[in-house]
Each structure stands twice: as structure tokens, then as C-alpha cells.
Enzyme design. Structure first.
Site, PDB file in Angstrom:
ATOM      1  N   ASP A   1       9.641   0.934   4.851  1.00  0.00           N
ATOM      2  CA  ASP A   1      10.737   0.288   5.594  1.00  0.00           C
ATOM      3  C   ASP A   1      11.640   1.318   6.261  1.00  0.00           C
ATOM      4  OD1 ASP A   1       9.586  -1.860   4.392  1.00  0.00           O
ATOM      5  OD2 ASP A   1      11.228  -2.263   3.009  1.00  0.00           O
TER       6      ASP A   1
ATOM      7  N   THR B   1       0.836  -1.207   0.000  1.00  0.00           N
ATOM      8  CA  THR B   1       0.000   0.000   0.000  1.00  0.00           C
ATOM      9  C   THR B   1       0.871   1.257   0.000  1.00  0.00           C
ATOM     10  OG1 THR B   1      -0.071  -0.222   2.399  1.00  0.00           O
ATOM     11  CG2 THR B   1      -2.008  -0.985   1.194  1.00  0.00           C
TER      12      THR B   1
ATOM     13  N   SER C   1      13.899  -6.079   6.422  1.00  0.00           N
ATOM     14  CA  SER C   1      14.495  -4.782   6.082  1.00  0.00           C
ATOM     15  C   SER C   1      15.939  -4.598   6.510  1.00  0.00           C
ATOM     16  CB  SER C   1      13.660  -3.626   6.648  1.00  0.00           C
ATOM     17  OG  SER C   1      12.467  -3.545   5.974  1.00  0.00           O
TER      18      SER C   1
ATOM     19  N   GLY D   1      18.137 -11.827   3.906  1.00  0.00           N
ATOM     20  CA  GLY D   1      17.071 -12.088   2.939  1.00  0.00           C
ATOM     21  C   GLY D   1      15.726 -12.409   3.567  1.00  0.00           C
TER      22      GLY D   1
HETATM   23  C1  GLA Z   1       9.019  -3.961   0.543  1.00  0.00           C
HETATM   24  C2  GLA Z   1       9.220  -2.495   0.206  1.00  0.00           C
HETATM   25  C3  GLA Z   1       8.220  -1.607   0.958  1.00  0.00           C
HETATM   26  C4  GLA Z   1       6.789  -2.113   0.783  1.00  0.00           C
HETATM   27  C5  GLA Z   1       6.703  -3.629   1.023  1.00  0.00           C
HETATM   28  C6  GLA Z   1       5.362  -4.187   0.696  1.00  0.00           C
HETATM   29  O1  GLA Z   1       9.335  -4.197   1.879  1.00  0.00           O
HETATM   30  O2  GLA Z   1      10.531  -2.083   0.515  1.00  0.00           O
HETATM   31  O3  GLA Z   1       8.340  -0.267   0.541  1.00  0.00           O
HETATM   32  O4  GLA Z   1       6.281  -1.790  -0.467  1.00  0.00           O
HETATM   33  O5  GLA Z   1       7.680  -4.342   0.290  1.00  0.00           O
HETATM   34  O6  GLA Z   1       4.388  -3.694   1.559  1.00  0.00           O
END
Ligand code: GLA
Length: 387
Positions: free
Chosen positions: A174, A35, A128, A124
Site C-alpha cells: 500500500d 502476496t 488505503s 474503510g
Molecule cells: C492490506 C495490506 C497490504 C496487503 C493487502 C493484501 O491492504 O495493507 O500490505 O497485504 O492487504 O494483499
């Protein structure tokens, strides 16, 4: 870890004077997936696991990087006079990208630096590690060079570097969760205008459990960028019939009324996910505030179903983890978290069911997938800190 990362720095770079240690967290998203590049809501929180760094300024223009995470690690060198050549330099493209992004904003580094890092976010895993490293680097640069930027700026600089230096068209979730994290709170963020509020997470008798698929080969970036393009195209089609800036501006009812403007079935279904997931996120935070954890869990489950059936970003590994979790009565909710295609699920599990969860889900996963999943019970932590 402060002593370890300082010792690692001393061993590799041979000095300890003036060296400082820092930390930036990883994140998990509780609900609101795919989103954040659609102007919708997300609900992530920072974790107590993350990336540690020890750093000091140098007297010349070199940037030297070292990671304590790899057995055969060596010092990787870059230069402030040729940051571009760090673009494809493996993991150091992330910290170098942040230096580049600072310079793009007019914040020039007068000298180079040495940086030693150690991360305890599983590789992985979709928790994040890259955003953690980006925000850590920005936080260190702010401290070492006295740059006048807020934590929110650190998030935007991190995202800018990932989009323009590292080639992943990610949203802001993230980096924002990492830079703005607050112990025991999740962040209810409206990605349309970056307004946000902290929401206390008091799970009374339950825990947040992450299950890692340990899936190796993922096509994440290309698939991710393809989903993003589909949503952008759907938005432009909808804009011919309604006045909106992002899919997040539409309620499910408004979407149903206008969806025929989207001329392709697949795009329509992707846009549907973005709109309905945004509504689920708003509803989930309201449920949490009202103390209705059961409803929160049901919305998490519905989020997974939509990511599986409509957005098509789960795969057998994530589906197995979530679907097996749903069978256990002590599981309040379970869903994939992050970009998808691998990585982790996040589950809210009653204290007394945590062991059963790990055992049963772990066994079913091994039987079906042929290798093991990993489980971690996590705590919600603060944003970046000087140690
Ligand atoms: C990854 C991206 C985020 C977000 C998610 C899905 O983590 O880095 O920005 O879009 O996917 O919600």
C-alpha cells in the site's frame, strides 16, 4: 481541493503565511493479493482520489492535527516530547506514528507543526486511506524539515510506523503504491527485493470500476495478522525441505512437490494461495504486456476464487459483488482488492457496460445484503505532490 484545505487550515489554526498544500493518493491493487508479506509480486496503482494536507512548522514542540472529514472535528494535540501518548489517539496515531518512525531513523524534528487534512477516499473502503495519510505525512515532513529521504523511503517509513506504532502487520504494497504512483501506470513490484517496473495501463474502451461493500464491522487486523502468521509458519516448514526465503520463491510446481512438509491442512491451503497468486500476478502482467486483456481478466477472476475458497478472506458481501459482476458480458474481470473481509472489489468493465454493471450488481447486492453498495469509476494517478 488546494484552496479548501488551505482555507480549512486558516480557519482552524488562524494563520496562512508559509502554509503549503500537499496531496497523496489512495491505491487499488489490480492483482497479487496477500502476496506482499510472502515475498511475492503485486500489481497496484495509485488513484487520483487521496488525502490532501495543509501544513506549517510551529515555533514550539506541539503537533496539532485537524481533519475536515468529520462534522464534529476538533483540534487534537500531541507533543514531540511524548509522541508515544499519540498511539491510541484515533486517526492522529497515523501521522504521529510517521513522526515517530522518522525519529527512530534518526531524523529529529526541531519544532512541531500544524496539519490540517481532508481525504476523499471512502472510509474503510480498503483503498488505503491509512497508507495515503502515512505517505502524505512523510512527504510533508520531508518538505518542511528538509529530511534526505527518497519516495521509496517514505513507503518504508510508513509501513514501519503502521507495523510498530499502529499494530497492523501489513506488507509494503500500500505505502509503495501510494509513494511511487505514476499516472496511467500500475506498479509491478517484487516484494522480495523491492525491484519494480511501471506497466502502462491502456484499457482501450474499458474502465476501472470500484464497488464498495459499505460493510461496517470488520475484524480486519486480527484476521489479517492470523493469515500472515499461518504463511510464516508454512514457510518455516517448507524451509526444512527447500532453500527459500519466502513463499514467493516457489513456482506452483515446486510447491506441489514440497507441500507435504506443511503439517496442517489449513496452513497448506493458505500457502497454496500465496504461491499460486504470485504466479497469477506474473502471468497477468505478461498478458497485459501482450495486449491480452481477456486473459488478464480471467486471472483477476481466478484470484478472487482463490481468495474466497483457499485464503478465506472474502465474505458474502465481496463474493456477491464479484459473482454478480462475472455474469455481465461486458465485465472483463472482477475481484476483491486489498485485505478483504469487506472493503471493495475492482473490476475492469467495457465502457458500454459500466451503467449496466452498476445497476445490475447494485440491485443484486441490495436484494441479498440488505444495504447498498457504492460504485466509483477511478483514474490512475501520480504519487505525492506539492499542490
Ligand atoms: C492490506 C495490506 C497490504 C496487503 C493487502 C493484501 O491492504 O495493507 O500490505 O497485504 O492487504 O494483499
Amino acid at each position: 481541493m488546494k484552496e479548501e484545505v488551505l482555507a480549512g487550515f486558516g480557519k482552524v489554526f488562524g494563520e496562512t503565511e508559509g502554509v503549503k498544500a500537499y496531496f497523496a493518493p489512495g491505491r487499488v491493487n489490480l492483482i497479487g493479493e496477500h502476496t506482499d508479506y510472502n515475498g511475492g509480486h503485486v500489481f497496484p496503482c495509485a488513484l487520483t482520489i487521496g488525502t490532501y494536507g495543509a501544513a506549517a512548522k510551529r515555533n514550539d514542540r506541539k503537533m496539532r492535527f485537524f481533519s475536515m472529514n468529520f462534522d464534529n472535528s476538533k483540534v487534537i494535540e500531541g507533543s514531540l516530547d511524548d509522541i508515544d501518548s499519540s498511539r491510541n489517539a484515533g486517526w492522529t496515531a497515523y501521522p504521529a506514528g510517521v513522526v515517530w518512525a522518522f525519529e527512530q531513523r534518526g531524523f529529529k524534528l526541531d519544532t512541531g507543526f500544524d496539519l490540517c487534512i481532508y481525504g476523499n477516499i471512502p472510509n474503510g473502503s480498503g483503498l488505503s486511506s491509512s497508507a495515503s495519510l502515512e505517505v502524505l505525512t512523510g512527504f510533508i515532513l520531508r518538505d518542511l524539515y528538509g529530511f534526505d529521504v527518497t519516495n521509496q523511503d517514505l513507503a518504508l517509513i510508513g509501513q514501519y510506523s503502521e507495523n510498530n506504532f499502529n499494530g497492523c502487520n501489513c506488507g509494503i504494497m500500500d505505502q509503495f503504491a501510494v509513494a511511487m504512483g505514476k499516472e496511467d501506470n500500475a506498479i509491478f513490484l517484487d516484494t522480495a527485493d523491492l525491484s519494480f517496473e511501471y506497466a502502462p495501463i491502456s484499457l482501450k474502451g474499458a474502465k476501472i470500476v470500484i464497488a464498495n461493500t459499505n460493510k461496517k464491522h470488520k475484524l480486519t487486523d486480527s484476521q489479517y495478522n492470523a493469515r500472515r502468521s499461518a504463511c510464516e509458519k508454512a514457510l518455516s516448514e517448507l524451509q526444512t525441505v527447500c532453500d527459500i526465503k519466502g513463499l514467493g520463491d516457489l513456482s506452483p510446481e515446486e510447491f506441489e512437490a514440497h507441500k507435504d512438509a506443511i503439517k496442517d491442512d489449513d496452513r497448506r491451503i493458505k500457502a497454496k494461495h500465496a504461491v499460486y497468486e504470485n504466479q497469477r500476478t506474473i502471468d497477468a502482467v505478461a498478458a497485459l504486456k501482450a495486449g491480452d486483456l481477456t486473459k488478464f481478466g480471467q486471472l483477476m477472476n481466478a484470484s478472487h476464487v482463490s481468495l474466497r475458497d483457499d485464503y478465506d478472506v472474502t465474505g458474502i458481501e465481496l463474493d456477491t459483488l464479484a459473482e454478480e459482476a462475472w455474469k455481465i458480458p461486458g465485465v472483463i474481470g472482477s475481484r476483491m482488492t486489498g485485505g478483504g473481509f469487506g472493503g471493495c472489489t475492482v473490476s475492469i468493465v467495457k465502457d458500454e457496460a459500466v451503467e449496466e454493471f452498476k445497476e445490475k450488481v447494485g440491485k443484486a447486492y441490495l436484494d441479498k445484503i440488505g444495504y447498498e453498495a457504492a460504485f466509483y469509476t477511478v483514474e490512475i494517478g501520480d504519487g505525492p505532490t506539492i499542490l
